[in-house]
Enzyme design. Structure first.
Site, mmCIF file in Angstrom:
data_model
loop_
_atom_site.group_PDB
_atom_site.id
_atom_site.type_symbol
_atom_site.label_atom_id
_atom_site.label_comp_id
_atom_site.label_asym_id
_atom_site.label_seq_id
_atom_site.Cartn_x
_atom_site.Cartn_y
_atom_site.Cartn_z
ATOM 1 N N TRP A 102 5.155 -5.090 -5.302
ATOM 2 C CA TRP A 102 5.008 -6.178 -4.059
ATOM 3 C C TRP A 102 5.582 -7.271 -3.879
ATOM 4 C CZ3 TRP A 102 2.927 -3.248 -0.835
ATOM 5 C CH2 TRP A 102 1.926 -2.028 -1.027
ATOM 6 N N ASP A 172 0.889 -14.314 -3.527
ATOM 7 C CA ASP A 172 0.077 -13.378 -3.017
ATOM 8 C C ASP A 172 -0.911 -12.918 -4.023
ATOM 9 O OD1 ASP A 172 -0.898 -10.621 -2.132
ATOM 10 O OD2 ASP A 172 1.182 -9.776 -2.077
ATOM 11 N N LYS A 196 -8.642 -5.194 -0.880
ATOM 12 C CA LYS A 196 -8.705 -4.823 -2.407
ATOM 13 C C LYS A 196 -10.299 -5.437 -2.985
ATOM 14 C CE LYS A 196 -4.513 -3.303 -2.237
ATOM 15 N NZ LYS A 196 -3.344 -4.039 -2.148
#
Ligand SMILES: *Cc1c(COP(=O)(O)O)cnc(C)c1O
Length: 360
Positions: A102, A172, A196
């Site tokens: 990511w 993040d 999530k």
């Protein structure tokens, strides 16, 4: 009805109490004669819901007053572009720590907009650790430094907050959102997708220091301009109303069980059960160095692809679903987010022990 233990990396389990509450309020929210799904986002009732969701974000994370809380769309992936467009507009330089997929994606997107360098990465060992950095590693005139705090795929978590001096720090937190306390004042931006650990897929929550806003490039699409969303209370256009309502319910659930300190305690206890087993097993092992292990995503391998496949299949039959690892790591991955009860981890470990006995 029998519910499975869902170890998916996302979308992932939601607390059963929250699902029940949402079900109870599905046809009629309070005494409004309508579902939250059907409500005008401009109504008084909905305003209360979004305000309450924001208040809970602020309360749980102790967000200082000089930060805005935004509800945004397009997933974390859209913010990979929004971040350079909003914040890389001084010298046009940004420094990225790449500790997994990511972070790499965020870097690649930002690199399209300016002078972006990878200051540190851990690709040499397939991202099985979090790279160390010190203040001198970053360019003094960078507009910001960026990293992904918890690496969903590789199962690492940054064991420290990078010291960037006066350079704004952006992180993040998609896969560790609300899993433990975090000192927001150390960051210029903390953001993450909800699917999530907070809600179903469909919203990003961003906590942004006010002085960061108002610097977007002229070409920034309005929908990606965080100032526009801040000025409009996250209602420049129709927000994902129902998902924000689900955020509210999950954050209430966290608050009621004791807040983020308690959440952290529970998450440590759950992860310990699994890591202790992996460290004692002769068949399975963790793929991550002990000091950088995530509390949320636990990849592990047997070293034998056929055995892994057999395990994944038998686990699913026994009600432990989505434990297949991501292709770049292989093997298995158990995501044990906030909503995974401790029994789920205990039973998974029991199952793994039995599998090991039967197959060695
Ligand atoms: C899942 C994930 C993303 C991508 O989120 P989308 O909402 O699918 O764009 C980004 N960062 C992290 C850390 C993630 O776990």
């Amino acid at each position: 009805m029998s519910r499975v233990y869902n170890f998916s990396a996302g979308p992932s389990m939601l607390p059963e109490e929250v699902l029940k509450k949402a079900a109870a309020e599905m046809l009629e929210y309070k005494s409004t004669g309508q579902s939250v799904m059907e409500m005008s986002h401009r109504s008084k009732e909905y305003k209360e819901i979004i305000d309450e969701a924001e208040a809970l974000v602020r309360e749980l994370y102790n967000v200082p007053d000089n930060y805005k809380v935004l509800f945004l769309q397009g997933g974390a992936s859209t913010q990979f572009a929004a971040i350079p467009l909003n914040f890389m507009n001084g010298t046009g330089k940004a420094d990225y720590i790449v500790s997994g997929q990511w972070g790499k994606r965020a870097y690649e997107e930002a690199a399209r907009y300016g002078d972006v360098v990878v200051t540190a990465n851990s690709v040499d060992k397939n991202y099985s650790y979090f790279p160390k950095t010190k203040k001198e590693d970053f360019r003094e005139d960078a507009d910001y430094v960026y990293y992904c705090m918890n690496n969903t795929i590789f199962g690492t978590k940054a064991p420290y907050i990078p010291d960037t001096g006066d350079i704004p720090l952006i992180t993040d937190v998609s896969s560790c959102f609300f899993s433990e306390p975090l000192d927001i004042s150390k960051f210029a931006v903390v953001y993450g997708g909800a699917q999530k650990n907070v809600a179903p897929a469909g919203v990003v929550i961003a906590i942004v220091r006010e002085d960061m806003l108002g610097k977007a490039r002229d070409i920034t699409p309005k929908m990606l301009n965080w100032q526009v969303h801040a000025d409009n209370g996250s209602m420049y256009n129709t927000p994902p109303c129902y998902i924000i309502y689900m955020c509210k319910l999950v954050l209430e659930w966290i608050k009621e069980l004791g807040g983020l300190e308690e959440m952290k305690k529970r998450n440590i206890a759950k992860a310990k059960i699994l890591y202790d087993f992996l460290d004692s097993s002769k068949m399975f092992s963790s793929t991550v160095v002990p000091e950088d292990r995530s509390l949320m995503n636990v990849p592990f391998v047997s070293g034998d692809k056929e055995l892994d496949a057999k395990l994944i299949k038998e686990a699913a039959e026994a009600g432990f679903i989505n434990i297949k690892g991501y292709k770049t790591v292989g093997g298995m991955r158990a995501s044990i987010y906030n909503a995974m009860p401790i029994e789920g981890v205990e039973k998974l470990v029991e199952f793994l022990k039995k599998f090991e006995e039967e197959n060695s």
